[in-house]
Design a protein around this motif. Structure first.
Motif, PDB file in Angstrom:
ATOM      1  N   UNK A 167      -2.254   7.769  -8.842  1.00 14.95           N
ATOM      2  CA  UNK A 167      -1.470   8.624  -7.948  1.00 14.95           C
ATOM      3  C   UNK A 167      -0.968   7.805  -6.760  1.00 14.95           C
ATOM      4  N   UNK A 168       0.306   7.926  -6.474  1.00 15.88           N
ATOM      5  CA  UNK A 168       0.931   7.136  -5.416  1.00 15.88           C
ATOM      6  C   UNK A 168       1.182   8.017  -4.196  1.00 15.88           C
ATOM      7  N   UNK A 169       0.883   7.472  -3.016  1.00 17.74           N
ATOM      8  CA  UNK A 169       1.207   8.154  -1.768  1.00 17.74           C
ATOM      9  C   UNK A 169       1.956   7.177  -0.873  1.00 17.74           C
ATOM     10  N   UNK A 170       3.083   7.641  -0.344  1.00 18.28           N
ATOM     11  CA  UNK A 170       3.914   6.844   0.557  1.00 18.28           C
ATOM     12  C   UNK A 170       3.651   7.322   1.978  1.00 18.28           C
ATOM     13  N   UNK A 171       3.466   6.373   2.902  1.00 19.85           N
ATOM     14  CA  UNK A 171       3.172   6.680   4.298  1.00 19.85           C
ATOM     15  C   UNK A 171       4.302   6.137   5.171  1.00 19.85           C
ATOM     16  N   UNK A 172       5.008   7.014   5.861  1.00 22.23           N
ATOM     17  CA  UNK A 172       6.185   6.633   6.642  1.00 22.23           C
ATOM     18  C   UNK A 172       5.902   6.704   8.133  1.00 22.23           C
ATOM     19  N   UNK A 173       6.185   5.618   8.828  1.00 22.82           N
ATOM     20  CA  UNK A 173       5.906   5.537  10.267  1.00 22.82           C
ATOM     21  C   UNK A 173       7.026   6.167  11.092  1.00 22.82           C
ATOM     22  N   UNK A 201      -6.596   4.190  -0.184  1.00 23.14           N
ATOM     23  CA  UNK A 201      -6.649   3.159  -1.218  1.00 23.14           C
ATOM     24  C   UNK A 201      -8.043   3.025  -1.810  1.00 23.14           C
ATOM     25  N   UNK A 202      -9.061   3.369  -1.040  1.00 20.36           N
ATOM     26  CA  UNK A 202     -10.442   3.282  -1.526  1.00 20.36           C
ATOM     27  C   UNK A 202     -10.923   4.582  -2.148  1.00 20.36           C
ATOM     28  N   UNK A 203     -10.030   5.559  -2.218  1.00 22.46           N
ATOM     29  CA  UNK A 203     -10.370   6.830  -2.855  1.00 22.46           C
ATOM     30  C   UNK A 203      -9.412   7.140  -4.003  1.00 22.46           C
ATOM     31  N   UNK A 204      -8.941   6.101  -4.674  1.00 22.95           N
ATOM     32  CA  UNK A 204      -8.221   6.305  -5.920  1.00 22.95           C
ATOM     33  C   UNK A 204      -6.720   6.438  -5.834  1.00 22.95           C
ATOM     34  N   UNK A 205      -6.134   6.179  -4.660  1.00 30.65           N
ATOM     35  CA  UNK A 205      -4.686   6.280  -4.514  1.00 30.65           C
ATOM     36  C   UNK A 205      -4.055   4.898  -4.413  1.00 30.65           C
ATOM     37  N   UNK A 206      -2.857   4.771  -4.964  1.00 28.15           N
ATOM     38  CA  UNK A 206      -2.041   3.592  -4.723  1.00 28.15           C
ATOM     39  C   UNK A 206      -1.159   3.898  -3.519  1.00 28.15           C
ATOM     40  N   UNK A 207      -1.245   3.050  -2.513  1.00 28.82           N
ATOM     41  CA  UNK A 207      -0.607   3.313  -1.216  1.00 28.82           C
ATOM     42  C   UNK A 207       0.612   2.425  -1.032  1.00 28.82           C
ATOM     43  N   UNK A 208       1.689   3.038  -0.562  1.00 30.64           N
ATOM     44  CA  UNK A 208       2.879   2.310  -0.124  1.00 30.64           C
ATOM     45  C   UNK A 208       3.151   2.700   1.323  1.00 30.64           C
ATOM     46  N   UNK A 209       2.841   1.809   2.251  1.00 31.60           N
ATOM     47  CA  UNK A 209       3.127   2.044   3.671  1.00 31.60           C
ATOM     48  C   UNK A 209       4.155   1.001   4.103  1.00 31.60           C
ATOM     49  N   UNK A 210       5.441   1.314   3.979  1.00 32.46           N
ATOM     50  CA  UNK A 210       6.475   0.308   4.243  1.00 32.46           C
ATOM     51  C   UNK A 210       6.815   0.176   5.719  1.00 32.46           C
ATOM     52  N   UNK A 211       7.282  -1.011   6.086  1.00 28.49           N
ATOM     53  CA  UNK A 211       8.037  -1.171   7.320  1.00 28.49           C
ATOM     54  C   UNK A 211       9.459  -0.724   6.994  1.00 28.49           C
ATOM     55  N   UNK A 212       9.955   0.274   7.688  1.00 30.51           N
ATOM     56  CA  UNK A 212      11.314   0.746   7.434  1.00 30.51           C
ATOM     57  C   UNK A 212      12.324  -0.364   7.738  1.00 30.51           C
ATOM     58  N   UNK A 213      13.533  -0.280   7.205  1.00 32.10           N
ATOM     59  CA  UNK A 213      14.522  -1.342   7.441  1.00 32.10           C
ATOM     60  C   UNK A 213      14.675  -1.665   8.932  1.00 32.10           C
ATOM     61  N   UNK A 214      14.662  -2.970   9.230  1.00 34.26           N
ATOM     62  CA  UNK A 214      14.825  -3.406  10.607  1.00 34.26           C
ATOM     63  C   UNK A 214      13.596  -3.238  11.467  1.00 34.26           C
ATOM     64  N   UNK A 215      12.468  -2.853  10.880  1.00 30.13           N
ATOM     65  CA  UNK A 215      11.214  -2.673  11.605  1.00 30.13           C
ATOM     66  C   UNK A 215      10.189  -3.676  11.062  1.00 30.13           C
ATOM     67  N   UNK A 216       9.275  -4.084  11.927  1.00 30.16           N
ATOM     68  CA  UNK A 216       8.193  -4.944  11.478  1.00 30.16           C
ATOM     69  C   UNK A 216       8.698  -6.166  10.745  1.00 30.16           C
ATOM     70  N   UNK A 217       8.195  -6.331   9.509  1.00 32.46           N
ATOM     71  CA  UNK A 217       8.553  -7.502   8.711  1.00 32.46           C
ATOM     72  C   UNK A 217       9.616  -7.210   7.650  1.00 32.46           C
ATOM     73  N   UNK A 218      10.267  -6.052   7.751  1.00 29.46           N
ATOM     74  CA  UNK A 218      11.338  -5.726   6.806  1.00 29.46           C
ATOM     75  C   UNK A 218      12.683  -6.185   7.355  1.00 29.46           C
ATOM     76  N   UNK A 219      13.551  -6.651   6.465  1.00 32.35           N
ATOM     77  CA  UNK A 219      14.845  -7.170   6.866  1.00 32.35           C
ATOM     78  C   UNK A 219      15.877  -6.083   7.088  1.00 32.35           C
ATOM     79  N   UNK A 220      17.061  -6.538   7.459  1.00 36.16           N
ATOM     80  CA  UNK A 220      18.170  -5.623   7.665  1.00 36.16           C
ATOM     81  C   UNK A 220      18.169  -4.997   9.035  1.00 36.16           C
ATOM     82  N   UNK A 221      19.107  -4.091   9.240  1.00 33.83           N
ATOM     83  CA  UNK A 221      19.221  -3.352  10.494  1.00 33.83           C
ATOM     84  C   UNK A 221      18.603  -1.972  10.326  1.00 33.83           C
ATOM     85  N   UNK A 222      18.103  -1.377  11.415  1.00 35.97           N
ATOM     86  CA  UNK A 222      17.587  -0.006  11.314  1.00 35.97           C
ATOM     87  C   UNK A 222      18.693   0.944  10.839  1.00 35.97           C
TER      88      UNK A 222
END
Length: 269
Positions: free
Chosen positions: A24-30, A47-68
């Motif tokens: 089961x996948x859960x996406x976490x958006x900041x 992640x330690x309770x059986x979920x696959x986690x995707x917590x992205x840096x949105x575009x232009x934030x953190x280590x993600x490329x592009x512009x916001x």
């Protein structure tokens, strides 16, 4: 983990576990002027309770490329592209503040892809105070001070922290400072301009949870009522849970309570 989405690099935190799309996948958006790190505690918990986690840096934030991206609708479209890049057909999605609007729009726009919806610190519409919008454009330090004052409880402002030795307000200020000069202004502008929230809520059909901090000054519980009522089409109605002794920054001020509430909702039958 790093993916390429629309030709640009996207950094994704997976909670310290290898990403397994068969789980089961859960996406976490900041939220505005943040990155994946605001979700660190909850991402590891899930992640330690059986979920696959995707917590992205949105575009232009953190280590993600592009512009916001300058609109909530554009961010929702980007989220669908991210799921494609990760090889994920269906996922639960949780969003905090600005991220909650993205999650809400995505759940309405892509109903066959969102299994469960969790909105934290969310109201619709989400107007931004004019002094904060102005400061975000003209004086980021002032804007950061406003956000810290309105996001944290008095106890946190005096130095209380769920993690001993950590200044929550200092950590948040440094996180916002690390973003590009225009990121906060673009993010707040997107929140302020988003007018489709209640219409999107009326179109949501997946199980939905609203997490409201009882001392939230930015999205107070009384202001959540229109959004809660608009989610009337959700099976059994949208659930609402109050997080005690926390403000808008509930992810940091009440990490265990938030993590447990999310996991309980995702695993309920």
């Amino acid at each position: 983990m790093q993916l390429t989405v629309s030709g640009l690099p996207v950094f994704i935190y997976t909670g310290g576990q290898s990403f397994a799309p068969a789980q089961p996948v859960v996406v976490l958006l900041h939220g505005a002027a943040h990155d994946h790190s605001v979700w660190n505690f909850q991402a590891r918990h899930l992640a330690r309770h059986g979920f696959s986690v995707l917590a992205p840096d949105l575009p232009g934030h953190g280590r993600s490329g592009g512009a916001p991206l300058a609109s909530i609708e554009a961010l929702a479209d980007w989220l669908a592209t991210l799921l494609d890049a990760a090889g994920v057909r269906r996922a639960a999605i949780a969003g905090h503040s600005m991220g909650s609007l993205v999650a809400l729009q995505a759940a309405a726009q892509f109903p066959d892809r969102i299994t469960q919806l969790i909105l934290l610190g969310s109201v619709a519409p989400m107007p931004v105070a004019a002094p904060l919008l102005s400061a975000a454009h003209d004086d980021r330090a002032v804007a950061h001070a406003m956000i810290n004052q309105w996001s944290y409880t008095f106890a946190s402002q005096l130095g209380a922290s769920a993690v001993p030795g950590i200044s929550l307000m200092g950590l948040n200020r440094r996180l916002m400072e690390r973003q590009g000069d225009s990121v906060l202004a673009i993010d707040l502008g997107a929140c302020n301009a988003y007018e489709n929230g209640l219409a999107a809520a009326a179109a949501v059909r997946c199980p939905t949870l609203l997490l409201c901090a009882d001392r939230d000054q930015m999205t107070p519980r009384r202001a959540v009522k229109p959004l809660h009522e608009a989610l009337a089409g959700v099976a059994d109605g949208a659930r609402m849970i109050s997080i005690p002794r926390a403000g808008h920054a509930m992810l940091a001020e009440a990490p265990d309570a938030v993590g447990n509430a999310i996991r309980s909702f995702l695993t309920r039958r």
